[in-house]
Design a protein around this motif. Structure first.
Motif, PDB file in Angstrom:
ATOM      1  N   MET A 175       4.969  50.435 -26.652  1.00 36.61           N
ATOM      2  CA  MET A 175       3.634  50.317 -25.929  1.00 36.61           C
ATOM      3  C   MET A 175       2.746  51.239 -26.825  1.00 36.61           C
ATOM      4  O   MET A 175       1.609  50.685 -26.889  1.00 36.61           O
ATOM      5  CB  MET A 175       3.703  50.958 -24.591  1.00 36.61           C
ATOM      6  CG  MET A 175       4.571  50.321 -23.661  1.00 36.61           C
ATOM      7  SD  MET A 175       4.356  51.102 -22.114  1.00 36.61           S
ATOM      8  CE  MET A 175       2.658  50.568 -21.471  1.00 36.61           C
ATOM      9  N   THR A 176       2.935  52.177 -27.535  1.00 40.24           N
ATOM     10  CA  THR A 176       1.985  52.831 -28.157  1.00 40.24           C
ATOM     11  C   THR A 176       1.645  52.202 -29.535  1.00 40.24           C
ATOM     12  O   THR A 176       0.444  52.405 -30.077  1.00 40.24           O
ATOM     13  CB  THR A 176       2.440  54.388 -28.682  1.00 40.24           C
ATOM     14  OG1 THR A 176       3.742  54.286 -29.249  1.00 40.24           O
ATOM     15  CG2 THR A 176       2.480  55.284 -27.405  1.00 40.24           C
ATOM     16  N   GLU A 177       2.474  51.402 -30.308  1.00 36.78           N
ATOM     17  CA  GLU A 177       2.168  50.646 -31.207  1.00 36.78           C
ATOM     18  C   GLU A 177       0.580  49.855 -31.432  1.00 36.78           C
ATOM     19  O   GLU A 177       0.159  49.932 -32.425  1.00 36.78           O
ATOM     20  CB  GLU A 177       3.329  49.710 -31.390  1.00 36.78           C
ATOM     21  CG  GLU A 177       3.451  49.094 -33.046  1.00 36.78           C
ATOM     22  CD  GLU A 177       4.523  47.900 -33.100  1.00 36.78           C
ATOM     23  OE1 GLU A 177       4.896  47.384 -32.165  1.00 36.78           O
ATOM     24  OE2 GLU A 177       4.799  47.698 -34.210  1.00 36.78           O
ATOM     25  N   GLY A 178       0.650  49.044 -30.296  1.00 31.25           N
ATOM     26  CA  GLY A 178      -0.400  48.385 -30.255  1.00 31.25           C
ATOM     27  C   GLY A 178      -1.863  49.169 -30.150  1.00 31.25           C
ATOM     28  O   GLY A 178      -2.937  48.975 -30.494  1.00 31.25           O
ATOM     29  N   LEU A 179      -1.483  50.346 -29.217  1.00 31.85           N
ATOM     30  CA  LEU A 179      -2.909  51.192 -28.942  1.00 31.85           C
ATOM     31  C   LEU A 179      -3.228  51.872 -30.457  1.00 31.85           C
ATOM     32  O   LEU A 179      -4.446  51.894 -30.870  1.00 31.85           O
ATOM     33  CB  LEU A 179      -2.473  52.310 -28.064  1.00 31.85           C
ATOM     34  CG  LEU A 179      -2.449  51.848 -26.549  1.00 31.85           C
ATOM     35  CD1 LEU A 179      -1.849  52.867 -25.710  1.00 31.85           C
ATOM     36  CD2 LEU A 179      -3.714  51.128 -25.986  1.00 31.85           C
ATOM     37  N   VAL A 180      -2.100  52.401 -31.179  1.00 32.76           N
ATOM     38  CA  VAL A 180      -2.456  53.035 -32.426  1.00 32.76           C
ATOM     39  C   VAL A 180      -3.112  51.957 -33.370  1.00 32.76           C
ATOM     40  O   VAL A 180      -4.076  52.312 -34.112  1.00 32.76           O
ATOM     41  CB  VAL A 180      -0.936  53.397 -32.954  1.00 32.76           C
ATOM     42  CG1 VAL A 180      -1.458  54.142 -34.404  1.00 32.76           C
ATOM     43  CG2 VAL A 180      -0.634  54.834 -32.034  1.00 32.76           C
TER      44      VAL A 180
END
Lengths: 310, 336, 322
Positions: free
Chosen positions: C111-116
């Motif tokens: 989930m965090t991959e895209g946000l980062v």
């Protein structure tokens, strides 16, 4: 019996008034179409056919028999024994003055036979054994596969050599030795595939209908295994040929006056220092070409029969 | 009432589940896929079994046709217990109970033609039949399910999904069974084809006097074809009754949730509905809740629900529900 | 403003048996914040249409025509630019929630991959945002759950994770391809509600690709009916359901078994969907249509406007002669 009966049942004309029933395109049919499109595989098939024809009918073409010694050559093989169209020794002669063309025909015959017999045993025994173990599962599967494990754990090249030493070197012994071990891998592969197939719904449907296990294995499981089995068998032929060649190369394989690719290559290699390179190159050429063709063929068959394509 | 065609009492199915941890000879944990299910099925009657995935409805079907062993209980076929029959007798009875599977293509052997597939039950159960007779029966059956007789030599992959399901139905009916168990027979089909197959099964059931057990996750499909409905949750029966009663006046809170969640293809109705959504997910069947298995998601659960497994209660007219707290008035709302 | 504007989109695949035309000249408009249902059966081309919009066609597929997102032509963009637009402007949710998640990575990492990557958040920040998103998706105990692996989630939960991921970069357009087909009915209605709430809150336009007209009735404003790779009918959901113009739409609506009706026999559409390897010459529905005349079998009807906002491709529409 039922197998053939079932297959043929609907090939006969239908009751009058219903029109004719065109034959459907079976999966084999589709696979054949895909195979034919693969140039390398088709070319390999042609090469293999030529090699087979060479093995079967080479004798009729040869100017010399494989046992005859050309006395005029003896002692001067290096100078006069080279391949020549004039004296009928198209591939030259070996170190004893025998016609290498005829010897290669003879060797090809035996090597191919070893490969085919080994592959046949593995297909028939290995497939049925693996399918049975996989289908029934449970304890029977456990026992059957442990037997395979034990047989596999034996270093069989060593056993084969031991066999040859104890019972004498003969082609029969070679076949028995190869037959004993060739089906082991196939049994494992067939069992793995069967585990997949037996959980497909059509097998469950057959069980629900009341089809007996023997018929389920023969009619539903084995035909669906064949794709994988055939591919693996084509890859097995070369490995059988290589094993035989290796044993013959060690001098333990077929016995004179019989010969095989391995034995011929062995002879040729030992004579290399005298400059009679043809003695090595002709058998080696057949060996390499055949193996390459078999590998390409196996590749083509795998692509053609790959169920993922559907 | 006389002896029903099929009388199921307290049927349970248990699978041993081996964890990845532990030794190979460690005792496997039992997964109780079906627990204490009872129902009767009269000749020619159709019973729908509704439940979500993982509710054990398919396992129940497989126990009835005998492809998974039952752990306890009985299933009496015209008085004889199918579950404790010697294999030879069981084999004879397989003819009477046939099955139609969910995935129409996967249930057909890809290496056999339609004719061979449909003929197979005949070859098994009437081995003495003449070949001409077999072919005639197959042709007749194909026509009955709406396939052309000249498609007899085609292979399954040459048929569409709907046609494959017709082949499945033909195979099930060719030996003239008394009961056909249909496991989600239309859920893999397109909407426009679903209706054809539902109608076909309804017609065949009526014309041939077949009893049907129709398993589905879609309440609307089941209601359409079945006389009675059995609602399943986590391996247990929640509610059993006439199809109309179960849909119009669901007694069990789970059935109410199912009815409320089923979408209705009409924007005017659908927008006005306030769907009460179930909380949480299906608990693991390896560790089902104590007492009522539905209590963890039930909107009217009370502490007492955890104590004992609620028995089936009769609400009149053979309408049974396993919930002691459900009132006469519905908590959810019946549509329409 | 029109958010997504698709004009004359064609998708074809080169297969061993020749060229298969999956989508044949489809027009589609999605307004900002709108919810549009693309309804079709298997083989209608609905999934390929959406994959073409996303630039995610299989390697042997080619798309022709025009796909404009906020007036930027997407067809022909190179992979890098497409990647930037995907997930930041358009996101997609697929039918099978298991295969869309990497089984070897924790949900938090995925989930965090895209946000980062796309929004340049710090990891800590991205994690907090992900938990917040899962909360919004009604994932219970999100703070703890996010550290788990995908296989530890139920199907409905995974689909919520995917929707949360798709929405994490606040896309203008969310394409949901059969998001509830693999799920149970009780879970399905919850997913549909979550999608509706996300649309209301974020102003994200939602394109719902489905075969189930039941969920269209409750969840969408506009609908487009596809058959044989072509648009048969389009219009506002209420009006299309109340009085469909195309015989196929009518057949489809009638064929669905309904809880609130007691017909003993379902009105069914005879025959099977067309084989896209051998598409029919005229109207793709002609072979199954109860109203078909000779003209339908030879001449492809154009998609014509018949009422404000409503279009139909039929020589003999149900509201009177063409």
């Amino acid at each position: 019996m039922t197998l053939l009966f079932g297959r043929r049942m609907f090939r006969e004309p239908l009751p009058p008034g219903t029109g004719d029933a065109p034959a459907g395109r079976s999966l084999w049919h589709d696979a054949r179409a895909r195979f034919v499109r693969n140039r390398a595989a088709v070319a390999s098939l042609v090469v293999l056919l030529l090699v087979t024809l060479f093995a079967l009918f080479g004798d009729f073409v040869a100017a010399w028999s494989n046992e005859e010694i050309d006395w005029s050559m003896l002692g001067s093989v290096a100078e006069n024994g080279a391949p020549s169209l004039a004296n009928g020794h198209w591939f030259g002669v070996d170190e004893l003055g025998r016609d290498l063309f005829a010897r290669t025909v003879q060797g090809t015959r035996i090597s191919l036979m070893v490969g085919i017999v080994g592959a046949l045993i593995s297909v028939v025994v290995g497939t049925l054994y693996g399918a049975t173990a996989g289908y029934f599962g449970g304890r029977l599967d456990g026992v059957m596969m442990r037997v395979v494990d034990v047989l596999m754990a034996i270093p069989y090249m060593f056993v084969l050599i031991l066999f040859m030493v104890v019972f004498g070197r003969s082609i029969l012994m070679l076949f028995i030795g190869i037959g004993l071990v060739s089906w082991l891998d196939m049994a494992r592969i067939a069992r793995g595939q069967t585990l997949n197939i037996k959980h497909r719904e059509f097998v469950e449907a057959a069980v629900a209908i009341g089809v007996r296990p023997r018929r389920i294995i023969l009619r539903h499981i084995v035909p669906n295994l064949l794709g994988v089995v055939i591919v693996y068998a084509t890859l097995l032929v070369p490995s059988m040929i290589i094993y035989e060649s290796f044993i013959s190369f060690l001098g333990l394989g077929v016995q004179e006056p019989d010969t095989s690719w391995g034995a011929l290559i062995n002879d040729g290699a030992s004579q290399m220092q005298y400059g009679t390179l043809w003695q090595l190159l002709f058998p080696l050429f057949f060996f390499v070409v055949t193996l390459f063709s078999l590998f390409f063929l196996g590749d083509g068959l795998r692509d053609a029969l790959d169920p993922n394509d559907r | 009432m006389s002896e029903p065609l099929l009388r199921v009492r307290d049927l349970s199915v248990t699978f041993p589940v081996r964890g990845r941890e532990g030794w190979p000879w460690a005792r496997p944990r039992p997964l109780r896929a079906v627990r204490d299910v009872s129902f009767d099925l009269a000749a020619g009657e159709s019973l729908g079994i509704v439940g979500e995935s993982g509710s054990g409805k398919t396992t129940l079907a497989r126990a009835l046709i005998g492809t998974v062993p039952a752990a306890a209980g009985e299933a009496r076929w015209q008085g004889e217990d199918l579950l404790r029959m010697p294999p030879a007798a069981r084999h004879r009875h397989r003819r009477d109970i046939q099955m139609v599977f969910q995935d129409p293509l996967a249930a057909l052997d890809p290496r056999m033609t339609a004719g061979e597939i449909i003929a197979e039950p005949l070859l098994v159960h009437e081995p003495r039949l003449a070949r001409r007779e077999v072919r005639a029966r197959v042709a007749q059956m194909m026509e009955r399910v709406g396939l052309l007789p000249n498609q007899v030599n085609r292979y399954p992959h040459e048929f569409s999904g709907g046609q494959c399901q017709r082949i499945n139905i033909a195979r099930a009916l060719v030996v003239r069974p008394r009961l056909v168990v249909c496991d989600e027979p239309v859920s893999a089909l397109d909407v426009s084809v679903q209706a054809q197959v539902i109608n076909l099964l309804g017609d065949l059931g009526r014309d041939l006097g077949l009893a049907l057990i129709f398993i589905a996750h879609d309440l609307a499909v089941v209601k359409h074809i079945c006389d009675r409905i059995l609602v399943f949750y986590l391996g247990r029966a929640m509610e059993l009754g006439a199809a109309r009663d179960v849909v119009r006046e669901p007694r069990h809170p789970y059935t109410r949730a199912l009815v409320a969640a089923a979408p209705i293809p009409d924007p005017a109705i659908e927008r006005g509905r306030r769907t009460a959504v179930l909380e949480g997910d299906l608990p693991s069947p390896l560790a089902p809740p104590s007492g009522c298995v539905f209590r963890t998601r039930c909107p009217i659960a009370r502490p007492s629900c955890a104590a004992a497994i609620p028995p089936m209660q009769d609400f009149g007219g053979g309408h049974l529900a396993a919930c002691p707290h459900t009132g006469q008035a519905g908590h959810g709302e019946a549509p329409g | 403003m029109t958010l997504l504007r698709v004009r004359n989109l064609r998708v074809s695949f080169a297969t061993g048996d020749g060229t298969v035309n999956a989508v044949n000249g489809v027009d589609l408009d999605v307004e900002a914040g709108q919810s549009l249902a693309v309804v079709g059966e298997s083989g209608s081309g609905k999934s390929q249409l959406m994959l073409a919009v996303m630039g995610l066609l299989a390697r042997n597929g080619t798309a022709a025509g025009s796909v404009e997102l906020e007036s930027v032509e997407l067809l022909g963009l190179d992979e890098r630019e497409l990647n930037r637009i995907r997930s930041r402007r358009i996101a997609m949710v697929f039918q099978d929630p298991m295969t869309a998640l990497n089984p070897y990575l924790r949900v938090a990492d995925q989930m965090t991959e895209g946000l980062v990557l796309h929004l340049g958040m710090a990891r800590r920040e991205a994690l907090a945002e992900s938990v917040r998103l899962l909360d919004a998706m009604e994932v219970p105990d999100a703070r703890r759950q996010i550290a788990m692996y995908p296989h530890e989630f139920s199907g409905g939960m995974r689909q919520r994770v995917l929707i949360a991921m798709a929405l994490s970069c606040r896309p203008r357009l969310l394409i949901a391809d059969e998001p509830t087909t693999a799920l149970d009915v009780t879970v399905q209605s919850r997913i549909m509600r979550i999608l509706a709430e996300a649309r209301a809150e974020l102003g994200t336009a939602v394109v719902l690709v489905t075969h189930d007209v039941g969920i269209v009735a409750g969840g969408c404003e506009h609908m487009v009916v596809l058959y044989g790779g072509q648009v048969m009918e389009s219009g506002p959901v209420d009006r299309v359901f109340a009085a469909p113009y195309h015989p196929y739409t009518e057949g489809l609506l009638n064929a669905v078994p309904r809880l609130d009706r007691d017909d003993s026999r379902l009105p069914s559409i005879p025959g099977d969907p067309p084989d896209m390897n051998r598409p029919p010459a005229g109207c793709p529905f002609a072979a199954r249509c109860p109203r078909a005349v000779d003209r339908c079998r030879h001449e492809l009807p154009g998609l014509l406007s018949r009422a404000p906002d409503r279009r139909v491709a039929c020589h003999l529409p149900l509201d009177g002669p063409a």
